[in-house]
Scaffold this motif. Structure first.
Motif, PDB file in Angstrom:
ATOM      1  N   ILE A  71     -93.477  10.280 -42.498  1.00 44.39           N
ATOM      2  CA  ILE A  71     -94.099   9.223 -43.291  1.00 44.39           C
ATOM      3  C   ILE A  71     -95.557   9.567 -43.599  1.00 44.39           C
ATOM      4  O   ILE A  71     -96.012   9.438 -44.737  1.00 44.39           O
ATOM      5  CB  ILE A  71     -94.019   7.873 -42.528  1.00 44.39           C
ATOM      6  N   ASN A  72     -96.268  10.050 -42.591  1.00 38.99           N
ATOM      7  CA  ASN A  72     -97.664  10.406 -42.824  1.00 38.99           C
ATOM      8  C   ASN A  72     -97.800  11.515 -43.850  1.00 38.99           C
ATOM      9  O   ASN A  72     -98.696  11.492 -44.696  1.00 38.99           O
ATOM     10  CB  ASN A  72     -98.327  10.820 -41.507  1.00 38.99           C
ATOM     11  N   SER A  96     -90.456  -3.181 -40.755  1.00 44.72           N
ATOM     12  CA  SER A  96     -91.770  -2.864 -40.178  1.00 44.72           C
ATOM     13  C   SER A  96     -92.297  -1.541 -40.725  1.00 44.72           C
ATOM     14  O   SER A  96     -93.498  -1.352 -40.848  1.00 44.72           O
ATOM     15  CB  SER A  96     -91.756  -2.847 -38.649  1.00 44.72           C
ATOM     16  N   LEU A  97     -91.384  -0.641 -41.062  1.00 47.41           N
ATOM     17  CA  LEU A  97     -91.812   0.604 -41.693  1.00 47.41           C
ATOM     18  C   LEU A  97     -92.397   0.294 -43.071  1.00 47.41           C
ATOM     19  O   LEU A  97     -93.450   0.792 -43.457  1.00 47.41           O
ATOM     20  CB  LEU A  97     -90.612   1.542 -41.817  1.00 47.41           C
ATOM     21  N   ARG A 156     -93.806  -2.391 -44.074  1.00 49.65           N
ATOM     22  CA  ARG A 156     -95.108  -3.038 -43.952  1.00 49.65           C
ATOM     23  C   ARG A 156     -96.227  -2.010 -43.987  1.00 49.65           C
ATOM     24  O   ARG A 156     -97.314  -2.261 -44.485  1.00 49.65           O
ATOM     25  CB  ARG A 156     -95.160  -3.821 -42.630  1.00 49.65           C
ATOM     26  N   ASN A 157     -95.958  -0.836 -43.422  1.00 50.19           N
ATOM     27  CA  ASN A 157     -97.004   0.159 -43.275  1.00 50.19           C
ATOM     28  C   ASN A 157     -97.168   1.108 -44.442  1.00 50.19           C
ATOM     29  O   ASN A 157     -98.160   1.816 -44.518  1.00 50.19           O
ATOM     30  CB  ASN A 157     -96.765   0.966 -42.002  1.00 50.19           C
ATOM     31  N   ILE A 158     -96.189   1.172 -45.335  1.00 51.11           N
ATOM     32  CA  ILE A 158     -96.348   2.159 -46.398  1.00 51.11           C
ATOM     33  C   ILE A 158     -96.269   1.592 -47.808  1.00 51.11           C
ATOM     34  O   ILE A 158     -96.827   2.166 -48.718  1.00 51.11           O
ATOM     35  CB  ILE A 158     -95.324   3.301 -46.269  1.00 51.11           C
TER      36      ILE A 158
END
Lengths: 327, 329
Positions: A194-195, A216-217, A219-221
């Motif tokens: 992901i990063n 939740s994944l 939410r972060n990307i």
């Protein structure tokens, strides 16, 4: 940032699954979905299995011919009946599949796998240039150069997915579809991939259509999230707002079902909506709102009348009678 | 120290278990000294990534790995004080039929597609300690009651269904029903929700939890998700490459994480609160044919020193029942 790169307009994708009592039976995998994607965005398509997320991706990439509706990419319509897609269009749109184990040919070396798009799109002039490009691609996904000569079978799952990403990047696309790229991998490896994807997006000004079932994944990307339920968009909103004040009862149910690892996250869950019932079969979609059988707030109206998408804010739209009533 | 659980008797104790699989090239040294204690009424979670030996560990408790495929060079598994590894097939069968039950990850693979749900469940009753010798009507009653217990409406109808007529969530409920049909003391659940969607997973976990608590069973829950473990278990045992690297009470584990692997794992989990994702853990699980000599996590560890590469750290109590295997804590 403002320019719309991909516009999905009233997309319908029905599959004929045979006859019953003399009538053709269809599975409505995608039913009237409209999404606008702007340059540089990361759109998250979230939904449970059978909600039609992958079907949308496959329609965009051109694996299916849409039953109805338009997909417009960079101002050009993608699916014109009886016409093949131009090579340039294929070059700009790429996809990364869910399971790298089956999307990479295990009889080829990584070099052969990465060279194929270069050959098809005639990107490099000769052998030497191609090899140079393959090296560059491997460097981009932080794999050592000597991986060129390995076969997919001899490297780990995370590394395989990196190769799949490198292959998608080979043609220098503008838009990449990521179909659950990390759901087959462990969390520690997921974080790395992901990063890397986020880094590449910044460097190359890419736009992603990210498909996942992991909120939740998302939410972060994601910059924007769309929730799908039985082939229809239930709610669409910018990521932050989406998690701050979810409106659709299904969204609330989804968010409150996620197992989280800290008290802080527990606080973020909306008032616990008990998850009940199961996703109905897409062959037999219930009449009215397709979610009404599982909904805690259902009204008489929901059983007969299918709600339509309604904006409740500038970028936030919901498809629910209740939410619209409360406005 | 938490007295409620501490004081209770131990139901299962695994001591320094090593298990090697026989493969063409030699021995794949999968389990490298697993230590695990489960007390009566406790819900224990085994957390770890793919290939870390979670499933192998629980399979060895029931002795269901084909005999030709493995070798146990060292270790003991005490169930209620008796070593399972030293038991004869007949003695183990007593445990399998009346003491421990297991739920598998993939419900569609656990059920036989050519028999109806009723036929399969009747078989379980027929060979279980409580159902043996009862007449057919009574056995059927037990089955119907079990289906009702997992919150499936209309058990008589489901009884005549084939597995393919049920959804994934329903199938997993049937598997749970099979596991709780007769009174058991220990339930082993191997990722019961992983193959299911989140909303369905949530329901299945709740059903499981309710039943385990109601029947006062002990539970070993295998999962790769720390979130699931946090919601369902009393204690967590984190496994990495065939070792239990850290074990503690669930609340303690999330408050004071000690082992670098557990820390890395926690950081890699995407948070609902946002704020981006941490870097994850570099590298991958070691090759079990040629595992590292010292600590098996050393090649990936951010705090690795010379000592780690040469010697295997002891699994020690750092206070209050919180155990970890690392030189740097």
């Amino acid at each position: 940032m403002e320019e719309t790169i991909l516009r999905i307009k009233n997309l319908k994708q029905y599959f004929n699954i045979g006859n019953k009592h003399g009538k053709t039976v269809y599975v409505k995998a995608v039913d009237d979905v409209s999404i606008d994607i702007k340059q540089g965005e990361v759109i998250g398509l979230v939904g449970e299995s059978g909600s039609g997320k992958s079907t949308i991706a496959y329609s965009v990439i051109g694996m299916y011919e849409p039953t109805d509706g338009k997909i417009i990419f960079n101002g050009q319509e993608l699916n014109v009946k009886g016409k093949k897609r131009a090579l340039q269009m294929k070059k700009d749109l790429q996809i990364v599949f869910q399971d790298p184990g089956s999307s990479l040919n295990s009889y080829q070396t990584i070099k052969e796998i990465l060279e194929l798009p270069l050959k098809v799109h005639k990107i490099c002039k000769n052998k030497g240039e191609r090899e140079q490009r393959v090296k560059e691609l491997l460097e981009m996904v932080e794999l050592p150069e000597n991986y060129m000569f390995k076969s997919p079978g001899s490297i780990g799952g995370g590394e395989k997915q990196m190769v799949a990403i490198a292959r998608a990047l080979a043609t220098e696309p503008k838009f990449i579809i990521l179909d659950e790229p990390t759901s087959a991998l462990d969390v520690s490896i997921q974080a790395k991939i992901i990063n890397m994807l986020l880094k590449l997006r910044k460097e190359k000004n890419l736009t992603y259509l990210f498909i996942t079932h992991d909120l939740s994944l998302m939410r972060n990307i994601a910059t924007k999230v769309a929730i799908l339920y039985l082939g229809k968009v239930a709610e669409i909103a910018p990521a932050e707002e989406f998690f701050r004040k979810p409106e659709h009862p299904y969204t609330k149910m989804l968010i409150s079902s996620i197992p989280v690892i800290s008290e802080e996250e527990e606080q973020l869950k909306p008032d616990k909506v008990e998850s009940t019932g199961e996703i109905p079969s897409p062959v037999n979609v219930p009449p009215g709102c397709s979610f009404h059988l599982r909904c805690a707030y259902r009204m008489e109206r929901c059983k007969t009348e299918d709600p339509v998408m309604h904006p409740i804010d500038k970028n936030h739209s919901v498809r629910c009678h209740l939410c619209i009533n409360m406005l | 120290m938490h007295k409620g659980v501490e004081a209770k008797e131990t139901i299962l104790e695994i001591k320094d278990l090593k298990l090697w699989y026989k493969v063409y090239k030699g021995y794949s040294k999968v389990l490298d000294g697993v230590n695990l204690t489960v007390r009566k009424g406790e819900k224990a979670g085994i957390v770890g990534e793919a290939g870390c030996g979670k499933t192998t560990t629980v399979k060895s408790i029931l002795g269901i790995i084909p005999e030709k495929q493995y070798l146990i060079p060292k270790g003991e598994i005490f169930y209620k004080g008796n070593d399972v590894l030293k038991m004869s097939e007949k003695q183990i069968n007593v445990i399998r039929s009346g003491e421990i039950s297991m739920i598998y990850q993939e419900p569609s693979a656990a059920l036989n597609p050519v028999f109806t749900i009723g036929q399969q469940m009747m078989d379980v009753v027929r060979f279980s300690a409580q159902g043996k010798g009862k007449d057919k009507k009574e056995q059927q009653k037990m089955v119907l009651r079990a289906i009702q217990d997992v919150f499936i409406p209309d058990p008589e109808r489901i009884f005549h269904f084939y597995p393919n007529q049920l959804s994934g969530g329903m199938k997993q409920r049937i598997c749970i029903a099979m596991a709780i049909m007769t009174q058991r003391d220990l339930m082993i659940a191997d990722e019961p929700g992983t193959a299911l969607d989140v909303t369905i997973q949530d329901q299945v976990h709740k059903t499981l939890n309710t039943l385990v608590e109601k029947r006062n069973m002990s539970l070993i829950m295998i999962t790769h998700s720390l979130g699931v473990a946090r919601e369902l278990t009393d204690s967590i045992h984190v496994m990495y490459a065939g070792n239990v690297v850290e074990s503690a009470k669930t609340s303690e584990m999330f408050k004071h994480t000690l082992h670098p692997y557990t820390k890395g794992l926690m950081e890699a989990v995407p948070r609902l609160a946002g704020g981006g994702i941490q870097s994850g853990i570099y590298g991958s699980i070691p090759d079990y044919l040629y595992p590292p000599k010292g600590c098996r996590f050393a090649p990936r560890c951010p705090r690795v020193t010379k000592e780690c590469l040469e010697r295997k750290p002891e699994f020690t109590d750092v206070g209050g029942g919180h155990k970890a295997a690392c030189f740097h804590i």
